[in-house]
Design a protein around this motif. Structure first.
Motif, PDB file in Angstrom:
ATOM      1  N   PRO A   1      48.082  -6.075  55.956  1.00  0.00           N
ATOM      2  CA  PRO A   1      47.545  -5.412  54.765  1.00  0.00           C
ATOM      3  C   PRO A   1      46.535  -4.331  55.157  1.00  0.00           C
ATOM      4  N   LEU A   2      46.525  -3.240  54.428  1.00  0.00           N
ATOM      5  CA  LEU A   2      45.570  -2.152  54.625  1.00  0.00           C
ATOM      6  C   LEU A   2      44.459  -2.346  53.613  1.00  0.00           C
ATOM      7  N   LEU A   3      43.232  -2.532  54.078  1.00  0.00           N
ATOM      8  CA  LEU A   3      42.173  -3.063  53.229  1.00  0.00           C
ATOM      9  C   LEU A   3      41.148  -2.020  52.807  1.00  0.00           C
ATOM     10  N   HIS A   4      40.802  -2.064  51.533  1.00  0.00           N
ATOM     11  CA  HIS A   4      39.617  -1.394  50.987  1.00  0.00           C
ATOM     12  C   HIS A   4      38.508  -2.430  50.835  1.00  0.00           C
ATOM     13  N   ASP A   5      37.339  -1.957  50.423  1.00  0.00           N
ATOM     14  CA  ASP A   5      36.209  -2.851  50.210  1.00  0.00           C
ATOM     15  C   ASP A   5      36.083  -3.315  48.767  1.00  0.00           C
ATOM     16  N   ASP A   6      36.987  -2.855  47.916  1.00  0.00           N
ATOM     17  CA  ASP A   6      36.943  -3.278  46.517  1.00  0.00           C
ATOM     18  C   ASP A   6      38.338  -3.102  45.922  1.00  0.00           C
ATOM     19  N   GLU A   7      38.453  -3.361  44.641  1.00  0.00           N
ATOM     20  CA  GLU A   7      39.750  -3.366  43.967  1.00  0.00           C
ATOM     21  C   GLU A   7      40.427  -1.999  44.040  1.00  0.00           C
ATOM     22  N   LEU A   8      41.752  -2.009  44.208  1.00  0.00           N
ATOM     23  CA  LEU A   8      42.531  -0.781  44.293  1.00  0.00           C
ATOM     24  C   LEU A   8      43.165  -0.454  42.950  1.00  0.00           C
ATOM     25  N   LEU A   9      43.245   0.844  42.660  1.00  0.00           N
ATOM     26  CA  LEU A   9      43.774   1.293  41.379  1.00  0.00           C
ATOM     27  C   LEU A   9      44.994   2.198  41.512  1.00  0.00           C
ATOM     28  N   ALA A  10      45.130   2.913  42.621  1.00  0.00           N
ATOM     29  CA  ALA A  10      46.183   3.929  42.694  1.00  0.00           C
ATOM     30  C   ALA A  10      46.585   4.184  44.132  1.00  0.00           C
ATOM     31  N   LEU A  11      47.827   4.630  44.295  1.00  0.00           N
ATOM     32  CA  LEU A  11      48.290   5.090  45.601  1.00  0.00           C
ATOM     33  C   LEU A  11      49.357   6.153  45.411  1.00  0.00           C
ATOM     34  N   ALA A  12      49.631   6.875  46.489  1.00  0.00           N
ATOM     35  CA  ALA A  12      50.650   7.934  46.466  1.00  0.00           C
ATOM     36  C   ALA A  12      51.206   8.120  47.864  1.00  0.00           C
ATOM     37  N   ILE A  13      52.463   8.580  47.927  1.00  0.00           N
ATOM     38  CA  ILE A  13      53.135   8.905  49.177  1.00  0.00           C
ATOM     39  C   ILE A  13      53.695  10.320  49.040  1.00  0.00           C
ATOM     40  N   PRO A  14      53.470  11.217  50.001  1.00  0.00           N
ATOM     41  CA  PRO A  14      54.003  12.579  49.898  1.00  0.00           C
ATOM     42  C   PRO A  14      55.508  12.598  50.132  1.00  0.00           C
ATOM     43  N   SER A  15      56.103  13.746  49.884  1.00  0.00           N
ATOM     44  CA  SER A  15      57.562  13.865  49.965  1.00  0.00           C
ATOM     45  C   SER A  15      58.096  13.672  51.381  1.00  0.00           C
ATOM     46  N   ASP A  16      57.262  13.892  52.404  1.00  0.00           N
ATOM     47  CA  ASP A  16      57.729  13.683  53.773  1.00  0.00           C
ATOM     48  C   ASP A  16      57.527  12.248  54.247  1.00  0.00           C
ATOM     49  N   GLY A  17      56.848  11.415  53.445  1.00  0.00           N
ATOM     50  CA  GLY A  17      56.684  10.013  53.763  1.00  0.00           C
ATOM     51  C   GLY A  17      55.798   9.715  54.953  1.00  0.00           C
ATOM     52  N   SER A  18      54.983  10.659  55.365  1.00  0.00           N
ATOM     53  CA  SER A  18      54.219  10.495  56.603  1.00  0.00           C
ATOM     54  C   SER A  18      52.978   9.636  56.428  1.00  0.00           C
ATOM     55  N   TYR A  19      52.435   9.560  55.227  1.00  0.00           N
ATOM     56  CA  TYR A  19      51.212   8.811  55.032  1.00  0.00           C
ATOM     57  C   TYR A  19      51.163   8.192  53.645  1.00  0.00           C
ATOM     58  N   ILE A  20      50.195   7.312  53.471  1.00  0.00           N
ATOM     59  CA  ILE A  20      49.896   6.672  52.187  1.00  0.00           C
ATOM     60  C   ILE A  20      48.467   7.037  51.826  1.00  0.00           C
ATOM     61  N   ALA A  21      48.243   7.445  50.600  1.00  0.00           N
ATOM     62  CA  ALA A  21      46.885   7.670  50.107  1.00  0.00           C
ATOM     63  C   ALA A  21      46.571   6.591  49.080  1.00  0.00           C
ATOM     64  N   SER A  22      45.412   5.951  49.216  1.00  0.00           N
ATOM     65  CA  SER A  22      45.037   4.868  48.303  1.00  0.00           C
ATOM     66  C   SER A  22      43.606   5.065  47.826  1.00  0.00           C
ATOM     67  N   ALA A  23      43.338   4.638  46.592  1.00  0.00           N
ATOM     68  CA  ALA A  23      42.012   4.824  46.003  1.00  0.00           C
ATOM     69  C   ALA A  23      41.665   3.623  45.133  1.00  0.00           C
TER      70      ALA A  23
END
Length: 275
Positions: free
Chosen positions: A204-226
């Motif tokens: 699991p990729l961990l934040h320090d608090d509750e997660l609300l959103a994520l996105a993946i770009p069209s090339d699939g190279s990374y994950i953005a989470s907030a």
């Protein structure tokens, strides 16, 4: 309350607690025209049509509305969904249908003119997030019952249940190659699921608090989470499949996205079941 970026990344639509939508020009950094009015309560979700000519919005007033991008006017009468709050609404890949979900635990599929095509039942709590497969054959849903489910879009048959999160699943995305599904939860974790074996892969990729959103770009190279830790993390997808969570964070930005809660963050084991 919600944002959606156009495919060419030149425009953003925002939806707010006052029920209005606003169109923004990214390059100029300003609002285009007047706010779009119609909803009577907060706008919870937004989606661009595949041809980028219209936008769908879902609201706490229980409706989905279609908007003309050029005029800011509604294209058709609002769809009274029956969800209570509409938590998510997504165009099908061909743009001829919508899938919607909300606080009534049901996923519904609609024609563009608002005809109800199918109801999909199986979740035990509110459904917060949806995504379609590229061919439109499948719908994935993330729920307050902590599960992610895969359904046949034509008849609503449940195919797979993914279990591993221990709190509400707030956001899900498919990778561009559709091999992996990524989920973000109030258990403070991002998880990656291999859809060939229907199992979680990597740590699991961990934040320090509750997660609300994520996105993946069209090339699939990374994950953005907030989430509520006021941070946006950018993770290498390739590295996440091979290494532990703290080694794959490639960049971090600070952004205020909500009030910090007192939620203790823990993780759990994972499993899947087939129906």
């Amino acid at each position: 309350m919600s944002l959606a970026v156009s495919a060419d990344q030149t425009k953003v639509v925002s939806g707010s607690a006052d029920g209005r939508l606003r169109l923004w020009n990214v390059k100029e950094g300003g609002v285009v025209g007047d706010p779009w009015e119609g909803h009577s309560d907060a706008v919870r979700c937004l989606d661009w049509s595949p041809n980028t000519r219209e936008i769908a919005s879902g609201s706490e007033d229980g409706t989905i509305r279609r908007w003309n991008l050029n005029t800011g006017q509604q294209i058709a009468p609002p769809i009274e969904t029956g969800h209570g709050f509409v938590c998510d609404a997504k165009y099908s890949p061909r743009g001829d249908k919508f899938a919607s979900c909300g606080s009534d635990r049901v996923v519904r599929v609609w024609s563009k003119d608002g005809k109800l095509l199918i109801e999909i039942k199986g979740h035990d709590s509110s459904v917060y997030s949806l995504c379609w497969s590229k061919d439109g054959a499948y719908i994935f849903s993330g729920s307050g019952d902590t599960t992610i489910r895969k359904w046949q879009s034509i008849d609503g048959k449940e195919l797979v249940v993914l279990r591993g999160h221990i709190n509400i699943v707030r956001s899900i995305c498919l990778s561009p190659d559709e091999r992996h599904l990524v989920s973000a939860s109030l258990d403070c974790s991002v998880r990656i699921w291999d859809l060939k074996i229907n199992q979680q892969v990597g740590d699991p990729l961990l934040h320090d608090d509750e997660l609300l959103a994520l996105a993946i770009p069209s090339d699939g190279s990374y994950i953005a989470s907030a989430g509520l830790d006021r941070k946006i993390y950018v993770w290498s997808l390739e590295a996440a499949l091979k290494q532990s969570g703290n080694q794959v964070r490639v960049r971090a930005y600070i952004a205020v996205v909500g009030m910090i809660s007192n939620c203790p963050c823990t993780t759990a084991t994972h499993s899947s079941t087939r129906s």
